[in-house]
Design an enzyme around this catalytic site. Structure first.
Site, PDB file in Angstrom:
ATOM      1  N   SER A   1     -52.971 -13.067 -25.502  1.00 46.62           N
ATOM      2  CA  SER A   1     -52.910 -14.232 -26.389  1.00 46.62           C
ATOM      3  C   SER A   1     -51.533 -14.386 -27.010  1.00 46.62           C
ATOM      4  O   SER A   1     -51.259 -15.393 -27.663  1.00 46.62           O
ATOM      5  CB  SER A   1     -53.952 -14.104 -27.503  1.00 46.62           C
ATOM      6  OG  SER A   1     -53.685 -12.947 -28.292  1.00 46.62           O
TER       7      SER A   1
ATOM      8  N   HIS B   1     -55.965 -17.190 -20.578  1.00 43.77           N
ATOM      9  CA  HIS B   1     -56.311 -16.828 -21.960  1.00 43.77           C
ATOM     10  C   HIS B   1     -57.661 -17.411 -22.361  1.00 43.77           C
ATOM     11  O   HIS B   1     -57.781 -18.591 -22.678  1.00 43.77           O
ATOM     12  CB  HIS B   1     -55.213 -17.302 -22.917  1.00 43.77           C
ATOM     13  CG  HIS B   1     -55.497 -16.988 -24.352  1.00 43.77           C
ATOM     14  ND1 HIS B   1     -55.098 -17.810 -25.387  1.00 43.77           N
ATOM     15  CD2 HIS B   1     -56.165 -15.948 -24.929  1.00 43.77           C
ATOM     16  CE1 HIS B   1     -55.504 -17.285 -26.526  1.00 43.77           C
ATOM     17  NE2 HIS B   1     -56.146 -16.163 -26.271  1.00 43.77           N
TER      18      HIS B   1
ATOM     19  N   GLU C   1     -56.719 -21.201 -21.669  1.00 43.53           N
ATOM     20  CA  GLU C   1     -55.328 -21.611 -21.489  1.00 43.53           C
ATOM     21  C   GLU C   1     -54.792 -20.975 -20.204  1.00 43.53           C
ATOM     22  O   GLU C   1     -54.774 -19.749 -20.078  1.00 43.53           O
ATOM     23  CB  GLU C   1     -54.479 -21.175 -22.686  1.00 43.53           C
ATOM     24  CG  GLU C   1     -54.775 -21.978 -23.950  1.00 43.53           C
ATOM     25  CD  GLU C   1     -53.984 -21.500 -25.157  1.00 43.53           C
ATOM     26  OE1 GLU C   1     -53.502 -22.340 -25.929  1.00 43.53           O
ATOM     27  OE2 GLU C   1     -53.868 -20.266 -25.347  1.00 43.53           O
TER      28      GLU C   1
ATOM     29  N   ASN D   1     -52.333 -21.138 -30.492  1.00 41.14           N
ATOM     30  CA  ASN D   1     -51.741 -20.307 -31.542  1.00 41.14           C
ATOM     31  C   ASN D   1     -50.406 -20.850 -32.030  1.00 41.14           C
ATOM     32  O   ASN D   1     -50.058 -20.694 -33.200  1.00 41.14           O
ATOM     33  CB  ASN D   1     -51.584 -18.874 -31.045  1.00 41.14           C
ATOM     34  CG  ASN D   1     -52.902 -18.127 -31.017  1.00 41.14           C
ATOM     35  OD1 ASN D   1     -53.912 -18.622 -31.506  1.00 41.14           O
ATOM     36  ND2 ASN D   1     -52.914 -16.943 -30.425  1.00 41.14           N
TER      37      ASN D   1
END
Length: 576
Positions: free
Chosen positions: A412, A433, A445, A483
Protein backbone atom coordinates in the site's frame (compact mmCIF):
# COMPACT_ATOMS: atom_id res chain seq x y z
CA UNK A 1 -28.96 27.98 -1.87
CA UNK A 2 -31.11 31.01 -1.12
CA UNK A 3 -34.32 29.13 -1.86
CA UNK A 4 -33.11 26.24 0.26
CA UNK A 5 -32.48 28.51 3.26
CA UNK A 6 -35.92 30.07 2.79
CA UNK A 7 -37.43 26.57 2.88
CA UNK A 8 -35.49 25.61 6.01
CA UNK A 9 -36.78 28.59 7.98
CA UNK A 10 -40.35 28.32 6.70
CA UNK A 11 -40.47 24.59 7.37
CA UNK A 12 -39.56 25.34 11.00
CA UNK A 13 -42.55 27.66 11.42
CA UNK A 14 -40.77 30.99 10.90
CA UNK A 15 -42.16 33.79 8.74
CA UNK A 16 -39.74 34.56 5.93
CA UNK A 17 -39.25 37.50 3.58
CA UNK A 18 -37.51 36.19 0.46
CA UNK A 19 -35.80 38.95 -1.54
CA UNK A 20 -34.54 38.62 -5.09
CA UNK A 21 -32.90 41.10 -7.43
CA UNK A 22 -35.83 41.42 -9.89
CA UNK A 23 -39.46 40.29 -10.40
CA UNK A 24 -38.17 37.68 -12.87
CA UNK A 25 -35.74 36.33 -10.29
CA UNK A 26 -38.53 36.30 -7.70
CA UNK A 27 -40.64 34.14 -10.00
CA UNK A 28 -37.70 31.78 -10.53
CA UNK A 29 -37.11 31.53 -6.76
CA UNK A 30 -40.78 30.72 -6.19
CA UNK A 31 -40.46 27.94 -8.74
CA UNK A 32 -37.43 26.48 -6.97
CA UNK A 33 -39.29 26.45 -3.65
CA UNK A 34 -42.39 24.93 -5.23
CA UNK A 35 -40.43 22.14 -6.94
CA UNK A 36 -38.53 21.33 -3.76
CA UNK A 37 -41.67 21.10 -1.65
CA UNK A 38 -43.41 19.11 -4.40
CA UNK A 39 -40.60 16.54 -4.21
CA UNK A 40 -40.95 16.41 -0.42
CA UNK A 41 -44.72 15.93 -0.86
CA UNK A 42 -44.27 13.10 -3.38
CA UNK A 43 -41.84 11.34 -1.01
CA UNK A 44 -44.21 11.59 1.94
CA UNK A 45 -42.02 14.04 3.85
CA UNK A 46 -44.67 16.77 3.72
CA UNK A 47 -48.46 16.66 3.68
CA UNK A 48 -50.43 18.92 1.35
CA UNK A 49 -51.51 21.01 4.34
CA UNK A 50 -47.90 21.36 5.54
CA UNK A 51 -46.79 22.39 2.06
CA UNK A 52 -49.54 25.01 1.87
CA UNK A 53 -48.62 26.35 5.32
CA UNK A 54 -44.91 26.38 4.48
CA UNK A 55 -45.36 28.33 1.26
CA UNK A 56 -47.80 30.64 3.02
CA UNK A 57 -45.13 31.70 5.50
CA UNK A 58 -42.95 33.10 2.71
CA UNK A 59 -43.41 36.58 1.25
CA UNK A 60 -41.50 37.05 -2.00
CA UNK A 61 -40.32 40.50 -3.02
CA UNK A 62 -37.72 42.32 -5.10
CA UNK A 63 -37.62 45.28 -2.71
CA UNK A 64 -34.79 45.00 -0.17
CA UNK A 65 -36.52 47.45 2.19
CA UNK A 66 -39.17 44.79 2.86
CA UNK A 67 -36.78 43.16 5.36
CA UNK A 68 -37.00 46.20 7.65
CA UNK A 69 -38.94 44.34 10.36
CA UNK A 70 -36.88 41.13 10.24
CA UNK A 71 -34.86 40.10 13.30
CA UNK A 72 -32.37 38.16 11.19
CA UNK A 73 -31.31 38.65 7.57
CA UNK A 74 -29.29 35.92 5.84
CA UNK A 75 -27.46 36.93 2.67
CA UNK A 76 -26.98 34.19 0.04
CA UNK A 77 -25.84 36.01 -3.10
CA UNK A 78 -22.90 34.98 -5.37
CA UNK A 79 -19.41 34.79 -3.84
CA UNK A 80 -18.24 38.30 -4.75
CA UNK A 81 -16.90 40.40 -1.90
CA UNK A 82 -17.88 43.78 -3.33
CA UNK A 83 -21.45 42.61 -3.98
CA UNK A 84 -21.82 41.27 -0.46
CA UNK A 85 -20.33 44.41 1.08
CA UNK A 86 -22.74 46.61 -0.89
CA UNK A 87 -25.71 44.55 0.28
CA UNK A 88 -24.61 44.65 3.92
CA UNK A 89 -24.10 48.40 3.76
CA UNK A 90 -27.69 48.77 2.52
CA UNK A 91 -29.09 46.29 5.05
CA UNK A 92 -27.36 48.14 7.88
CA UNK A 93 -29.48 51.19 7.10
CA UNK A 94 -32.74 49.27 6.63
CA UNK A 95 -33.06 46.89 9.60
CA UNK A 96 -33.55 47.80 13.27
CA UNK A 97 -30.62 48.30 15.62
CA UNK A 98 -31.04 44.90 17.28
CA UNK A 99 -31.38 42.87 14.04
CA UNK A 100 -28.67 40.33 13.19
CA UNK A 101 -27.01 40.28 9.76
CA UNK A 102 -25.63 36.94 8.59
CA UNK A 103 -23.69 35.94 5.50
CA UNK A 104 -23.83 32.47 3.96
CA UNK A 105 -20.38 32.87 2.41
CA UNK A 106 -18.41 29.66 2.12
CA UNK A 107 -14.99 31.23 1.73
CA UNK A 108 -14.91 35.03 1.96
CA UNK A 109 -13.84 36.91 5.08
CA UNK A 110 -16.84 37.62 7.29
CA UNK A 111 -14.78 40.40 8.89
CA UNK A 112 -14.28 42.15 5.53
CA UNK A 113 -18.00 41.92 4.88
CA UNK A 114 -18.92 43.17 8.37
CA UNK A 115 -16.83 46.36 8.20
CA UNK A 116 -18.99 47.59 5.33
CA UNK A 117 -21.62 48.25 8.03
CA UNK A 118 -21.75 50.77 10.84
CA UNK A 119 -22.46 47.96 13.30
CA UNK A 120 -20.02 45.10 12.61
CA UNK A 121 -20.71 43.61 16.04
CA UNK A 122 -24.03 42.25 14.82
CA UNK A 123 -22.59 40.55 11.73
CA UNK A 124 -21.96 36.82 11.76
CA UNK A 125 -21.38 34.01 9.28
CA UNK A 126 -24.12 31.38 8.94
CA UNK A 127 -22.81 28.91 6.39
CA UNK A 128 -25.43 26.38 5.29
CA UNK A 129 -24.50 23.37 3.15
CA UNK A 130 -26.13 22.43 -0.12
CA UNK A 131 -28.91 21.33 -0.32
CA UNK A 132 -29.87 23.37 2.73
CA UNK A 133 -33.18 21.54 3.45
CA UNK A 134 -31.30 18.22 3.66
CA UNK A 135 -27.86 18.98 5.08
CA UNK A 136 -27.84 19.26 8.88
CA UNK A 137 -24.54 21.04 9.38
CA UNK A 138 -24.22 24.82 9.79
CA UNK A 139 -20.95 26.67 10.41
CA UNK A 140 -21.43 29.78 12.56
CA UNK A 141 -18.51 32.15 12.03
CA UNK A 142 -17.70 34.81 14.55
CA UNK A 143 -15.35 37.67 13.80
CA UNK A 144 -13.07 39.32 16.35
CA UNK A 145 -15.78 41.92 17.00
CA UNK A 146 -18.99 39.86 16.81
CA UNK A 147 -21.00 40.15 20.04
CA UNK A 148 -21.27 36.98 22.09
CA UNK A 149 -25.05 37.43 22.31
CA UNK A 150 -25.28 37.47 18.51
CA UNK A 151 -23.35 34.19 18.25
CA UNK A 152 -25.45 32.53 20.94
CA UNK A 153 -28.71 33.70 19.37
CA UNK A 154 -27.73 32.39 15.93
CA UNK A 155 -26.54 29.09 17.41
CA UNK A 156 -29.83 28.69 19.29
CA UNK A 157 -31.77 29.45 16.11
CA UNK A 158 -29.76 26.86 14.15
CA UNK A 159 -30.65 24.26 16.76
CA UNK A 160 -34.29 25.36 16.65
CA UNK A 161 -34.43 24.69 12.89
CA UNK A 162 -32.98 21.21 13.48
CA UNK A 163 -29.41 21.90 12.37
CA UNK A 164 -26.09 20.95 13.96
CA UNK A 165 -24.18 24.21 14.49
CA UNK A 166 -20.46 24.58 15.16
CA UNK A 167 -19.03 27.96 16.18
CA UNK A 168 -15.63 28.83 14.69
CA UNK A 169 -13.40 31.81 13.89
CA UNK A 170 -13.15 33.74 10.64
CA UNK A 171 -10.64 31.80 8.56
CA UNK A 172 -10.84 31.15 4.81
CA UNK A 173 -12.69 27.93 4.10
CA UNK A 174 -13.80 27.58 7.73
CA UNK A 175 -13.72 23.86 8.73
CA UNK A 176 -15.35 21.85 5.96
CA UNK A 177 -14.15 23.75 2.90
CA UNK A 178 -10.65 24.23 4.27
CA UNK A 179 -10.30 20.45 4.48
CA UNK A 180 -12.46 19.53 1.49
CA UNK A 181 -10.99 21.85 -1.13
CA UNK A 182 -7.37 20.97 -0.46
CA UNK A 183 -8.34 17.36 -1.19
CA UNK A 184 -10.36 18.33 -4.28
CA UNK A 185 -7.52 20.45 -5.63
CA UNK A 186 -5.10 17.56 -5.16
CA UNK A 187 -7.46 15.31 -7.14
CA UNK A 188 -7.55 17.89 -9.95
CA UNK A 189 -3.74 17.93 -9.99
CA UNK A 190 -3.77 14.14 -10.24
CA UNK A 191 -6.14 14.32 -13.21
CA UNK A 192 -4.23 17.16 -14.88
CA UNK A 193 -0.96 15.21 -14.71
CA UNK A 194 -2.72 12.21 -16.32
CA UNK A 195 -1.72 10.03 -13.39
CA UNK A 196 -5.14 8.37 -13.50
CA UNK A 197 -8.40 8.80 -15.39
CA UNK A 198 -11.25 10.87 -13.96
CA UNK A 199 -13.33 7.68 -13.66
CA UNK A 200 -10.60 5.86 -11.72
CA UNK A 201 -9.92 8.79 -9.39
CA UNK A 202 -13.61 9.08 -8.54
CA UNK A 203 -14.19 5.34 -8.21
CA UNK A 204 -11.11 4.98 -6.00
CA UNK A 205 -12.37 7.48 -3.43
CA UNK A 206 -15.94 6.19 -3.47
CA UNK A 207 -15.06 2.50 -3.22
CA UNK A 208 -11.87 2.87 -1.19
CA UNK A 209 -13.09 5.45 1.33
CA UNK A 210 -16.87 5.16 1.16
CA UNK A 211 -17.33 8.77 0.05
CA UNK A 212 -20.71 9.72 -1.42
CA UNK A 213 -19.13 11.19 -4.56
CA UNK A 214 -15.75 11.14 -6.25
CA UNK A 215 -13.76 14.40 -6.10
CA UNK A 216 -14.08 15.34 -9.76
CA UNK A 217 -17.81 14.62 -9.91
CA UNK A 218 -18.17 16.71 -6.76
CA UNK A 219 -16.26 19.59 -8.36
CA UNK A 220 -18.73 19.48 -11.26
CA UNK A 221 -21.64 19.58 -8.80
CA UNK A 222 -20.19 22.52 -6.84
CA UNK A 223 -19.28 24.39 -10.00
CA UNK A 224 -15.71 24.83 -11.20
CA UNK A 225 -16.01 28.61 -11.09
CA UNK A 226 -17.17 28.48 -7.47
CA UNK A 227 -14.43 25.99 -6.61
CA UNK A 228 -11.82 28.23 -8.22
CA UNK A 229 -13.01 31.27 -6.24
CA UNK A 230 -12.95 29.32 -2.96
CA UNK A 231 -9.46 27.97 -3.57
CA UNK A 232 -8.16 31.35 -4.71
CA UNK A 233 -9.55 33.03 -1.59
CA UNK A 234 -8.05 30.36 0.66
CA UNK A 235 -4.67 30.62 -1.04
CA UNK A 236 -4.55 34.41 -0.80
CA UNK A 237 -5.29 34.28 2.91
CA UNK A 238 -3.15 31.31 3.96
CA UNK A 239 -0.51 31.17 1.16
CA UNK A 240 -0.64 27.38 1.34
CA UNK A 241 0.52 26.12 -2.05
CA UNK A 242 -1.84 23.15 -1.75
CA UNK A 243 -4.72 25.64 -2.01
CA UNK A 244 -3.34 27.36 -5.12
CA UNK A 245 -5.94 26.47 -7.77
CA UNK A 246 -4.71 23.87 -10.21
CA UNK A 247 -4.01 25.66 -13.54
CA UNK A 248 -6.50 23.52 -15.44
CA UNK A 249 -9.31 24.88 -13.24
CA UNK A 250 -8.87 28.43 -14.49
CA UNK A 251 -8.55 27.22 -18.07
CA UNK A 252 -11.78 25.25 -17.82
CA UNK A 253 -13.68 28.11 -16.20
CA UNK A 254 -12.41 30.55 -18.83
CA UNK A 255 -13.53 28.11 -21.52
CA UNK A 256 -17.02 27.92 -20.03
CA UNK A 257 -16.61 24.41 -18.63
CA UNK A 258 -18.10 25.10 -15.21
CA UNK A 259 -19.54 21.71 -14.36
CA UNK A 260 -23.13 20.52 -14.28
CA UNK A 261 -24.58 24.01 -14.53
CA UNK A 262 -22.95 24.56 -17.93
CA UNK A 263 -23.39 20.96 -19.11
CA UNK A 264 -19.68 20.23 -19.13
CA UNK A 265 -16.87 20.17 -16.62
CA UNK A 266 -14.66 17.19 -15.85
CA UNK A 267 -17.53 15.15 -17.24
CA UNK A 268 -20.05 15.93 -19.99
CA UNK A 269 -23.78 16.05 -19.19
CA UNK A 270 -26.81 15.64 -21.44
CA UNK A 271 -27.77 19.28 -20.85
CA UNK A 272 -26.96 22.25 -18.64
CA UNK A 273 -28.10 21.64 -15.07
CA UNK A 274 -28.46 17.89 -15.56
CA UNK A 275 -26.80 15.19 -13.47
CA UNK A 276 -26.85 12.64 -16.32
CA UNK A 277 -23.33 11.93 -17.58
CA UNK A 278 -22.95 11.15 -21.27
CA UNK A 279 -20.12 9.62 -23.25
CA UNK A 280 -17.42 12.02 -24.44
CA UNK A 281 -13.90 11.83 -25.83
CA UNK A 282 -12.44 10.94 -22.41
CA UNK A 283 -14.85 8.09 -21.66
CA UNK A 284 -13.07 4.70 -21.59
CA UNK A 285 -14.33 2.26 -24.20
CA UNK A 286 -16.96 0.01 -22.65
CA UNK A 287 -15.91 -2.98 -24.73
CA UNK A 288 -12.15 -2.58 -24.74
CA UNK A 289 -10.29 -5.21 -26.73
CA UNK A 290 -9.03 -7.79 -24.25
CA UNK A 291 -7.32 -9.96 -26.83
CA UNK A 292 -3.77 -11.10 -26.11
CA UNK A 293 -4.28 -11.37 -22.36
CA UNK A 294 -2.29 -13.88 -20.37
CA UNK A 295 -4.10 -16.98 -19.16
CA UNK A 296 -4.68 -17.15 -15.40
CA UNK A 297 -6.21 -20.35 -14.04
CA UNK A 298 -4.12 -21.00 -10.93
CA UNK A 299 -3.18 -18.31 -8.42
CA UNK A 300 -0.51 -18.39 -5.74
CA UNK A 301 -0.77 -16.24 -2.61
CA UNK A 302 2.14 -15.74 -0.21
CA UNK A 303 1.14 -14.76 3.31
CA UNK A 304 -1.22 -15.83 6.07
CA UNK A 305 -2.34 -12.57 7.66
CA UNK A 306 -5.77 -10.95 7.46
CA UNK A 307 -5.18 -9.42 4.03
CA UNK A 308 -3.68 -12.59 2.55
CA UNK A 309 -6.53 -14.70 3.92
CA UNK A 310 -9.10 -12.38 2.38
CA UNK A 311 -7.37 -12.46 -1.01
CA UNK A 312 -7.17 -16.26 -0.93
CA UNK A 313 -10.92 -16.42 -0.24
CA UNK A 314 -11.70 -13.96 -3.06
CA UNK A 315 -9.92 -16.06 -5.69
CA UNK A 316 -11.21 -19.41 -4.43
CA UNK A 317 -14.78 -18.17 -4.27
CA UNK A 318 -14.46 -16.94 -7.88
CA UNK A 319 -13.46 -20.43 -9.04
CA UNK A 320 -9.67 -20.10 -9.28
CA UNK A 321 -7.41 -22.83 -7.93
CA UNK A 322 -5.37 -21.20 -5.16
CA UNK A 323 -2.09 -22.40 -3.67
CA UNK A 324 -1.22 -20.35 -0.61
CA UNK A 325 2.08 -20.35 1.24
CA UNK A 326 2.42 -19.77 4.99
CA UNK A 327 5.44 -20.02 7.27
CA UNK A 328 4.25 -23.06 9.23
CA UNK A 329 1.71 -25.87 9.12
CA UNK A 330 -0.10 -24.20 12.01
CA UNK A 331 -0.53 -21.04 9.95
CA UNK A 332 -1.62 -23.07 6.92
CA UNK A 333 -4.38 -24.60 9.05
CA UNK A 334 -5.24 -21.22 10.60
CA UNK A 335 -5.90 -19.80 7.12
CA UNK A 336 -8.12 -22.77 6.22
CA UNK A 337 -10.00 -22.38 9.48
CA UNK A 338 -10.53 -18.63 8.99
CA UNK A 339 -11.81 -19.12 5.44
CA UNK A 340 -14.07 -22.00 6.50
CA UNK A 341 -15.59 -19.82 9.22
CA UNK A 342 -16.08 -16.88 6.84
CA UNK A 343 -17.74 -19.03 4.18
CA UNK A 344 -20.02 -20.68 6.75
CA UNK A 345 -21.16 -17.28 8.00
CA UNK A 346 -21.99 -16.32 4.41
CA UNK A 347 -24.08 -19.50 4.07
CA UNK A 348 -25.97 -18.77 7.30
CA UNK A 349 -26.78 -15.27 6.08
CA UNK A 350 -28.05 -16.53 2.76
CA UNK A 351 -25.22 -14.90 0.79
CA UNK A 352 -23.75 -18.22 -0.35
CA UNK A 353 -25.15 -21.68 -1.04
CA UNK A 354 -23.68 -24.77 0.60
CA UNK A 355 -22.62 -25.96 -2.84
CA UNK A 356 -20.74 -22.74 -3.56
CA UNK A 357 -19.12 -22.93 -0.14
CA UNK A 358 -17.89 -26.46 -0.78
CA UNK A 359 -16.72 -25.56 -4.28
CA UNK A 360 -14.71 -22.58 -2.99
CA UNK A 361 -13.12 -24.67 -0.29
CA UNK A 362 -12.18 -27.33 -2.82
CA UNK A 363 -10.09 -24.78 -4.73
CA UNK A 364 -7.77 -24.26 -1.72
CA UNK A 365 -4.38 -25.85 -1.29
CA UNK A 366 -2.03 -24.77 1.51
CA UNK A 367 1.72 -25.33 1.79
CA UNK A 368 4.83 -24.11 3.58
CA UNK A 369 7.04 -24.37 0.49
CA UNK A 370 7.50 -21.55 -2.03
CA UNK A 371 8.59 -24.18 -4.56
CA UNK A 372 4.97 -25.37 -4.75
CA UNK A 373 4.20 -22.18 -6.68
CA UNK A 374 6.23 -23.37 -9.68
CA UNK A 375 3.16 -24.10 -11.81
CA UNK A 376 0.88 -21.14 -11.00
CA UNK A 377 -0.02 -18.40 -13.49
CA UNK A 378 -0.02 -15.49 -11.04
CA UNK A 379 1.50 -14.94 -7.60
CA UNK A 380 0.11 -12.31 -5.22
CA UNK A 381 2.47 -11.34 -2.41
CA UNK A 382 0.77 -10.24 0.84
CA UNK A 383 3.55 -10.31 3.43
CA UNK A 384 4.73 -7.67 5.90
CA UNK A 385 5.29 -4.09 4.63
CA UNK A 386 9.08 -4.38 4.77
CA UNK A 387 10.92 -3.70 1.52
CA UNK A 388 13.83 -6.08 2.26
CA UNK A 389 11.43 -8.93 3.04
CA UNK A 390 9.46 -8.30 -0.14
CA UNK A 391 12.59 -8.03 -2.30
CA UNK A 392 13.95 -11.32 -0.97
CA UNK A 393 10.59 -12.94 -1.73
CA UNK A 394 10.52 -11.57 -5.28
CA UNK A 395 14.03 -12.87 -5.93
CA UNK A 396 12.84 -16.32 -4.87
CA UNK A 397 9.64 -16.13 -6.91
CA UNK A 398 11.64 -15.04 -9.96
CA UNK A 399 13.71 -18.22 -9.70
CA UNK A 400 10.77 -20.53 -8.91
CA UNK A 401 8.05 -19.36 -11.31
CA UNK A 402 8.07 -20.08 -15.02
CA UNK A 403 8.40 -17.51 -17.81
CA UNK A 404 5.41 -15.23 -18.27
CA UNK A 405 4.06 -15.75 -14.75
CA UNK A 406 2.81 -12.44 -13.30
CA UNK A 407 4.22 -11.39 -9.92
CA UNK A 408 2.00 -8.98 -7.99
CA UNK A 409 2.54 -7.12 -4.73
CA UNK A 410 -0.24 -5.89 -2.46
CA UNK A 411 1.90 -3.13 -0.98
CA UNK A 412 0.00 0.00 0.00
CA UNK A 413 3.00 2.31 0.32
CA UNK A 414 6.27 0.82 -0.94
CA UNK A 415 7.55 1.39 -4.51
CA UNK A 416 6.54 -1.49 -6.77
CA UNK A 417 9.58 -0.88 -8.98
CA UNK A 418 11.85 -1.73 -6.02
CA UNK A 419 10.37 -5.24 -6.06
CA UNK A 420 10.47 -5.48 -9.85
CA UNK A 421 14.11 -4.40 -10.05
CA UNK A 422 15.41 -7.44 -8.14
CA UNK A 423 13.87 -9.82 -10.69
CA UNK A 424 14.87 -10.71 -14.24
CA UNK A 425 11.27 -10.06 -15.33
CA UNK A 426 10.41 -6.49 -14.31
CA UNK A 427 7.91 -6.38 -17.16
CA UNK A 428 5.86 -9.07 -15.35
CA UNK A 429 5.71 -7.26 -11.98
CA UNK A 430 2.67 -5.20 -11.04
CA UNK A 431 0.98 -3.74 -7.97
CA UNK A 432 -2.36 -5.26 -6.98
CA UNK A 433 -3.44 -3.26 -3.93
CA UNK A 434 -6.51 -4.80 -2.30
CA UNK A 435 -8.34 -2.95 0.45
CA UNK A 436 -9.14 -4.44 3.83
CA UNK A 437 -11.23 -6.58 4.29
CA UNK A 438 -10.40 -7.95 0.83
CA UNK A 439 -13.44 -10.22 0.66
CA UNK A 440 -15.75 -7.21 1.12
CA UNK A 441 -14.06 -4.14 -0.35
CA UNK A 442 -14.62 -3.81 -4.11
CA UNK A 443 -11.60 -1.67 -4.95
CA UNK A 444 -8.23 -2.87 -6.25
CA UNK A 445 -5.55 -0.39 -7.31
CA UNK A 446 -3.63 -1.83 -10.27
CA UNK A 447 -0.22 -0.16 -10.17
CA UNK A 448 2.07 -0.23 -13.21
CA UNK A 449 5.76 0.66 -13.05
CA UNK A 450 7.79 2.16 -15.87
CA UNK A 451 8.68 -1.45 -16.79
CA UNK A 452 5.32 -3.22 -16.51
CA UNK A 453 4.09 -4.71 -19.80
CA UNK A 454 0.75 -3.50 -21.13
CA UNK A 455 -0.64 -7.03 -21.36
CA UNK A 456 0.19 -7.60 -17.67
CA UNK A 457 -1.81 -4.52 -16.68
CA UNK A 458 -4.72 -5.56 -18.91
CA UNK A 459 -4.63 -9.14 -17.59
CA UNK A 460 -4.74 -8.00 -13.96
CA UNK A 461 -7.54 -5.53 -14.72
CA UNK A 462 -9.57 -8.33 -16.29
CA UNK A 463 -8.78 -10.67 -13.41
CA UNK A 464 -10.03 -8.10 -10.89
CA UNK A 465 -13.32 -7.83 -12.76
CA UNK A 466 -13.56 -11.63 -12.95
CA UNK A 467 -13.38 -11.93 -9.14
CA UNK A 468 -15.97 -9.19 -8.65
CA UNK A 469 -13.62 -6.30 -7.95
CA UNK A 470 -13.43 -2.81 -9.49
CA UNK A 471 -9.91 -2.10 -10.76
CA UNK A 472 -8.50 1.42 -10.97
CA UNK A 473 -5.17 1.94 -12.67
CA UNK A 474 -2.35 4.31 -11.77
CA UNK A 475 1.40 4.76 -11.87
CA UNK A 476 3.94 3.66 -9.28
CA UNK A 477 4.26 6.52 -6.87
CA UNK A 478 3.74 6.90 -3.14
CA UNK A 479 0.16 6.52 -1.96
CA UNK A 480 -1.15 5.50 -5.40
CA UNK A 481 -4.62 7.14 -5.69
CA UNK A 482 -6.47 6.58 -2.42
CA UNK A 483 -3.74 7.13 0.17
CA UNK A 484 -2.24 10.02 -1.80
CA UNK A 485 -5.57 11.86 -1.60
CA UNK A 486 -6.74 10.64 1.81
CA UNK A 487 -3.76 11.14 4.09
CA UNK A 488 -2.91 14.78 3.26
CA UNK A 489 -6.57 15.56 4.09
CA UNK A 490 -6.20 13.74 7.42
CA UNK A 491 -2.92 15.56 8.05
CA UNK A 492 -4.63 18.91 7.37
CA UNK A 493 -7.29 18.02 9.95
CA UNK A 494 -4.58 17.38 12.54
CA UNK A 495 -3.01 20.75 11.72
CA UNK A 496 -6.40 22.43 12.17
CA UNK A 497 -6.78 20.82 15.60
CA UNK A 498 -3.18 21.68 16.47
CA UNK A 499 -3.89 25.36 15.67
CA UNK A 500 -6.85 25.30 18.11
CA UNK A 501 -9.20 26.43 15.35
CA UNK A 502 -11.77 23.76 16.18
CA UNK A 503 -12.11 20.68 18.38
CA UNK A 504 -11.77 17.10 17.11
CA UNK A 505 -15.51 16.63 17.72
CA UNK A 506 -16.41 19.72 15.70
CA UNK A 507 -14.10 18.80 12.84
CA UNK A 508 -15.49 15.27 12.71
CA UNK A 509 -19.04 16.66 12.78
CA UNK A 510 -18.24 19.06 9.96
CA UNK A 511 -16.92 16.36 7.64
CA UNK A 512 -19.58 13.76 8.46
CA UNK A 513 -22.59 16.04 8.50
CA UNK A 514 -21.47 18.76 6.09
CA UNK A 515 -19.70 16.60 3.51
CA UNK A 516 -21.35 13.21 3.98
CA UNK A 517 -18.14 11.38 4.92
CA UNK A 518 -18.75 8.02 6.65
CA UNK A 519 -16.22 8.88 9.37
CA UNK A 520 -14.66 12.09 10.62
CA UNK A 521 -10.89 12.46 10.17
CA UNK A 522 -10.06 11.79 13.83
CA UNK A 523 -12.33 8.78 14.01
CA UNK A 524 -10.61 7.42 10.92
CA UNK A 525 -7.09 8.17 12.17
CA UNK A 526 -7.79 6.29 15.40
CA UNK A 527 -9.13 3.31 13.43
CA UNK A 528 -6.22 3.22 10.94
CA UNK A 529 -3.65 3.72 13.69
CA UNK A 530 -1.68 6.90 14.26
CA UNK A 531 1.62 5.08 13.71
CA UNK A 532 0.44 3.72 10.36
CA UNK A 533 -0.91 7.14 9.37
CA UNK A 534 2.35 8.84 10.30
CA UNK A 535 4.39 6.33 8.30
CA UNK A 536 2.25 6.88 5.19
CA UNK A 537 2.39 10.66 5.57
CA UNK A 538 6.17 10.53 5.90
CA UNK A 539 6.38 8.46 2.70
CA UNK A 540 4.23 11.00 0.86
CA UNK A 541 6.39 13.86 2.10
CA UNK A 542 9.61 12.12 1.05
CA UNK A 543 8.17 11.26 -2.37
CA UNK A 544 6.70 14.63 -3.30
CA UNK A 545 8.90 16.96 -1.19
CA UNK A 546 5.83 19.11 -0.73
CA UNK A 547 6.05 21.22 2.42
CA UNK A 548 2.31 20.94 3.01
CA UNK A 549 2.67 17.15 3.20
CA UNK A 550 5.06 17.28 6.17
CA UNK A 551 3.46 15.33 9.03
CA UNK A 552 1.73 17.54 11.60
CA UNK A 553 3.91 17.77 14.74
CA UNK A 554 0.91 16.80 16.90
CA UNK A 555 0.64 13.50 15.02
CA UNK A 556 4.32 12.79 15.61
CA UNK A 557 4.04 13.67 19.31
CA UNK A 558 1.06 11.38 19.86
CA UNK A 559 2.87 8.48 18.19
CA UNK A 560 5.98 9.15 20.30
CA UNK A 561 3.80 9.09 23.42
CA UNK A 562 2.39 5.72 22.39
CA UNK A 563 -1.11 7.04 21.67
CA UNK A 564 -1.67 4.99 18.52
CA UNK A 565 -5.47 4.91 18.34
CA UNK A 566 -8.10 2.30 19.11
CA UNK A 567 -5.66 -0.61 19.12
CA UNK A 568 -4.05 0.71 22.31
CA UNK A 569 -7.12 2.42 23.77
CA UNK A 570 -5.97 5.97 23.18
CA UNK A 571 -5.34 8.20 20.20
CA UNK A 572 -7.14 11.46 19.48
CA UNK A 573 -9.79 10.05 21.80
CA UNK A 574 -9.66 7.66 24.76
CA UNK A 575 -11.44 4.31 24.47
CA UNK A 576 -12.75 2.03 27.19
Amino acid sequence: MGAGIVEVFARSGLDVVAVEVSPEAVEKGQGVLRRSTDRALSRGKLTEQQQTELVGRVRFTSDLSDVAECGLVVEAVPEHLDLKRDIFAMLDKIVSADAILATNTSSLSVTEISVATQHPRRVVGMHFFNPAPVQKFVEIIRTVVTDDDVVEDVKALAERIDKMPVVIGDKAGFIANALLFGYLNHAVDMFESRYATREDIDAAMQLGCGLPMGPLALMDLIGLDTAYEILDTMYKQGRDRLHAPSPILKQMVTGGLKGRKSGRGFYTYDQAGSSTVVVDHLTPAADADEGGLRTVKTVGVVGSGTMATGIIQVFAKAGYDVIYVARSEAKVEAVRGAIAKSLEKAVQRGKLTEGDRDAAFAHLSGTTKLEDLAKVDLVVEAVVEDLKVKQALFENLDEICGPGVILATTTSSLPVIECAAVTKRPQDVVGMHFFNPAQIMKLVEVVHTVSTADDVVATVQGLCRAVGKHPVTCGDRSGFIVNALLFPYLNDAVKMLEAHYASADDIDTAMKTGCGYPMGPFELLDVVGLDVSLAIQRELYLEFRERGFAPAPLLEHLVTAGYLGRKVGRGFRTYA
